[in-house]
Design a protein around this motif. Structure first.
Motif, short mmCIF file in Angstrom:
data_model
loop_
_atom_site.label_atom_id
_atom_site.label_comp_id
_atom_site.label_asym_id
_atom_site.label_seq_id
_atom_site.Cartn_x
_atom_site.Cartn_y
_atom_site.Cartn_z
N GLY A 110 -2.91 0.17 7.10
CA GLY A 110 -3.02 -0.93 6.13
C GLY A 110 -2.29 -0.39 4.95
N SER A 111 -1.82 1.17 4.70
CA SER A 111 -1.02 1.30 3.72
C SER A 111 0.21 0.77 4.00
N GLU A 112 0.86 0.38 4.93
CA GLU A 112 2.14 -0.13 5.18
C GLU A 112 2.32 -1.59 5.16
N MET A 113 0.92 -2.29 4.95
CA MET A 113 1.18 -3.81 4.51
C MET A 113 1.22 -4.07 3.28
N ARG A 133 -4.34 13.86 3.16
CA ARG A 133 -3.62 12.73 2.80
C ARG A 133 -4.27 11.37 2.78
N VAL A 134 -4.07 10.64 1.63
CA VAL A 134 -5.15 9.57 1.46
C VAL A 134 -4.32 8.39 1.47
N ALA A 135 -4.93 7.08 2.35
CA ALA A 135 -4.03 6.10 2.44
C ALA A 135 -5.00 4.97 1.59
N PHE A 136 -3.96 4.20 0.88
CA PHE A 136 -4.35 3.20 0.17
C PHE A 136 -3.72 1.80 0.46
N GLY A 140 -7.17 0.89 7.90
CA GLY A 140 -6.89 2.49 8.03
C GLY A 140 -5.53 2.72 7.42
N PHE A 141 -5.10 3.86 7.79
CA PHE A 141 -3.64 4.34 7.48
C PHE A 141 -2.63 3.30 7.78
N GLY A 194 0.84 -1.24 -0.02
CA GLY A 194 0.07 -0.01 0.01
C GLY A 194 0.70 1.13 -0.02
N GLY A 195 0.09 2.40 0.28
CA GLY A 195 0.64 3.57 0.34
C GLY A 195 0.15 4.94 0.78
N VAL A 196 0.60 6.00 0.49
CA VAL A 196 -0.12 7.21 0.90
C VAL A 196 0.12 8.12 -0.30
#
Lengths: 352, 352, 352, 352
Positions: free
Chosen positions: D252-255, C291-294, D249-250, C205-207
């Motif tokens: 999750g973007s690191e996973m 900021r948008v989290a994916f 959430g946020f 994922g990413g932001v």
């Protein structure tokens, strides 16, 4: 489905049953900074309210509006205007006879079918009392558009028609008689006719004509939200309305193109105005005029068969205090709905 | 303002100019799992398209619909149905004479005033060609509501009126003649009249009557989104419409309550149906019927004065291929808009 | 329910499945007279499209937009802009393995449950391919608001975060690397990380951070349609988004009022901008940033258990050509949705 | 623009300023036949109202709801529910100091800029007092959906975080302490912290977590009106909210995808729930959970610079009775907005 809102930018939502605590509504989207003339609102409310003359219902309802928000130091703030009209003269006992009975040509039956049960007192939500909220919203819309002149009047009562074109009428005479017909001779005949109908314990329909002047060019949003389409919907949403026509209307369907076309003057105005001030769904700067047909009030003081909720046909005689002819009181309602439609399109047109 | 959408749950949005690349639209909210009958869609398109008979415009437009989404293995998926109708027979040169000219009773002037400039070719967005997209959306709405029968027909052409009540007509004969009038005798007279009008280089208006049968009780969302109010708006949004009445309509305004009230049968149906199948804005299970008035087509093959964008009055003669009378081709459009309105209220009513 | 439209006055409706005939949409309410820069639209489309670099999916889709209406002589006409993006490179066979199978963390299962069946090819309507239509609508919205500068960029890829405040970044460098991170050092590390993840057959994922500058004071319509609430909805409607924060965001929840308040300069600007350019739901003229989290893309090139429509758990290995990390291609989508929201509020604000 | 309505079928419109006559609203589209539990409504109102404990504002407002329509014999009738909450404890003099002054990080400045003037008393429409109307509408929405369980609680106060996953918490303890944190140990620390902050004349932010259980599969309307997108908008429309995240959430973007994917059980449920109960914008039957970040209240009891409407910077000290930390009172508001969103999608989903 939330069918109790009208408009996109000037958005009116109403609530209230005939015999509940109060009617009321919210006007959302009214621009800020309008110095409200509260007396003008009262005047329109008084034109709609029952008991104002001998030819309308003798119910006494003060119909006093209380504004709860959206106004500060007499001016609109741009935030939603909440208002209520308390119900003070409910005689709910008048209606116990319809608790389990469906009156002919009333909405009792369909409400029970659609919602499973209903507030039967005075017709509940289907009562024309609901239009009081529309008059409030329309009165403010009129003040939002001070240039635009909206004049409605009674042009037919039952078989009695005022044939004079609106251009030859003096709108200042509309309020000079209880029928709200600007031609005094016709008004007298109509009034006499209504008195006669009332004596028979009967009711009669009629037509309201509305003329809107000084409309800027450009209001209306094709292809679905044409100006006349919204005016039509707004009028047809008023209780008892059966038809709407604008400009040449139904009679225009009998004409030839060579007769019906409105030829231009060099300034963009037209020599004739069979178009009724709207082309392609957009105001063209000429007078907008339309006619609204109202059916006779369904509650009559004669005995008629009704249906009860067990499937029995039972005779019923109208009780309560009802109008023998609804059009005199419909005049301010027609104006109000016209004003609401124009206010909405006026705001939308500012975005171009 | 985004006035190109209709409906809340069955929501139709259209695009397209008369002489652009393509017309088209998006139907959003169509329920999933409907096995589409594409031939039925083609049939309705063919009923609307130009060139189908001697009494309508001789333009040839194939009007082939291409579906781009929302359908999988012949069934609707519940996702938006996108479709286009390519424009293939544009003769844009036909319209160079109106580039700087405003034709009388056309929307040329108001479009220029509202938008600042316009696609003048063939009337651009204000052309009735736009209604092709409505016919597509309506044809699918009909398939969503297979129980409900919608039949429209021509009931007047200019001064020629079919007076027979709809109950005595055989709807299967509507398509038996180019006028789309189910009474063959009247149809012949109307056709003759239209031919005559065309020879004069003139046009004429007319009336379309629409009858909707097998509607369940309960459709319509008072107080503003009454069933007849939405039907009225939908009809008035069709090009050239000047009036709408349902049930007793304008003639109901001349009646007394004692004559107009529809008395019940024990099963909730009514002995008469002056109400037109709707009470208080909600369908009551009886037939819904209404009349739609169309003005004569504004483009005539005679010379009339027009206005140019410099303020000069200049004579102009109609060019292009236009209908002498629009109502035969309006029949499927009236049905389509009726179907769209019903589909929307049908879905909304499922939430109760 | 017709959930495929966004906006009130600048209103975008989209259609299209991943492997249908075409994607497309209608932009209704775009003001007339905008001279369109078609190349700028192509640039945004190219930023979103697959195959543009080694770290995104290697599918080749030309993604060529065809405009069908609403544009005349290169300028918007104020009528709806219809457009399509033909699907030309569908390899539907890639998806036969998911016809009866629900991939983990994909929408397969819920679509089948909600709609009864689904177009399973490439995820059908739930595919991120749908966002191509949003990029078209956003690119035109940007041209409607030439003063406003919208810059999005990748600020995190998995555990790798760019900590530099946006004020210290050079937005002109965003497009200088395939990650779309304006800090070249961070970009290189992120790119390396994505390559590594891809080799593992995994995803990450990413932001995306978005900064909007030169926004006039006054955009946003409290109390429900607050500017940041609509921005939030717009972002959360993009595929794979799990979170949204603006201004101080979640870290603001840890602060004291004495630290968080933005003190004024005499000109109405503020010394700090923890508010993120919005107060009470209305733009205050300062930079808007959010900021948008994916989440990581659900399709991985490893074997994972899936569920079939008979209730069996079966192992499945991802096929097709998918992104190891979605955020580089999400950058133009975030910008597009931001532009659509701003365009809508900009038009609404003109009505005051 | 009429930004004071929320929802399509379950549609809530609110009005009212902090120090006007009354707050209130209209709930349109509530299904008929719901036997209302008025006490449950009072309970939610009491949870929101000021003065309920030592750690919230000491204003005393009775916040008594008066229902004016849409209810008959204790049951909803399907017609709009109008209600008002009279303002009884306004101390408008408290606010004369801000008549010409813009408080930092308040909406005073933008309201003046957007609307030209404002009702400055207590923040007028921008006051969080407006949320009382939301709680009424939410309490009724909860009763419409008795199967669905909505529980919100405070999970952070400033830097103090409750790290326990919601699955391990006992929701019945939420109301056992004034912080509304179900973990008593954390609650005590949070309460102590808030008392300390208050002594400093300062304020602090926090986070509310909300868990929704027993949601049927199928709620949500892609592609724009995804369930989590509407939940996000609804939460972000609450005063002081800065961020929203659901499921992973946020973080999750690191996973990686291999970690983040939720594998199925044979019954369609999933072994993990990083998705947060929503796939592709549609509920999948698993628990929905999300976090909402609130900034610290802007009014502090310390002296800070403000701006007056002539461009002067002047020191100002907070007056009035304000919350040192808003999250305990925000808990019922978060629940109310969640219930409104679910009620709307629930009704829409009945149309499939």
């Amino acid at each position: 489905m939330a069918g109790n809102s009208y408009g996109t930018l000037y958005k009116v939502t109403t609530f209230g049953e005939s015999h509940g605590e109060a009617l009321g509504g919210i006007i959302d989207g009214c621009p800020p900074g309008i110095q409200l003339d509260f007396e003008a609102i009262e005047v329109d409310m008084a034109r709609r309210k029952p008991g104002q003359s001998a030819i309308v219902t003798q119910r006494k309802e003060p119909d006093a509006v209380q504004f709860l928000s959206g106004i500060f130091e007499g001016k609109t703030t741009g935030t939603p205007i909440g208002f209520i009209i308390p119900n003070t003269n409910q005689k709910s006992d008048d209606y116990s006879h319809i608790k389990d009975n469906y009156r002919p040509s009333h909405a009792d039956y369909v409400y029970d079918q659609k919602y499973g049960f209903r507030d039967y007192r005075g017709g509940g939500r289907s009562s024309a009392r609901e239009t009081a909220s529309r008059v409030v919203a329309g009165a403010i819309a009129k003040q939002m558009l001070p240039e635009i002149k909206i004049n409605a009047y009674v042009s037919s009562v039952g078989p009695i028609h005022l044939e004079t074109p609106y251009q030859e009428l003096d709108f200042s005479k509309i309020e000079s008689n209880p029928v709200r017909c600007p031609d005094e001779k016709s008004a007298a005949i109509m009034e006499e006719y209504i008195r006669d109908i009332r004596k028979q314990g009967d009711t009669v329909g009629g037509v309201v004509t509305c003329v809107i002047q000084n409309v800027p060019v450009g209001l209306g949003e094709p292809v679905f939200d044409k100006l006349h389409a919204e005016l039509g919907k707004a009028m047809l949403s008023i209780n008892a309305v059966k038809g709407f026509e604008y400009g040449s209307g139904f009679s225009g369907s009998e004409m030839k193109g060579s007769e019906h076309n409105d030829l231009y003057n060099p300034d963009g105005s037209t020599k004739t105005n069979l178009s009724g001030g709207i082309q392609g769904g957009i105001s063209n700067g000429m007078d907008i005029y339309f006619r609204v047909a109202f059916k006779p009030v369904a509650t009559i003081m004669q005995t008629q068969d009704s249906l009860d909720n067990k499937g029995n046909i039972t005779p019923m005689t109208g009780k309560g205090r009802h109008d023998p002819c609804v059009v005199p009181r419909a005049v301010p309602i027609v104006e109000a709905m016209a004003a609401i439609v124009l206010a909405d399109f006026y705001l939308i047109n500012k975005t171009y």
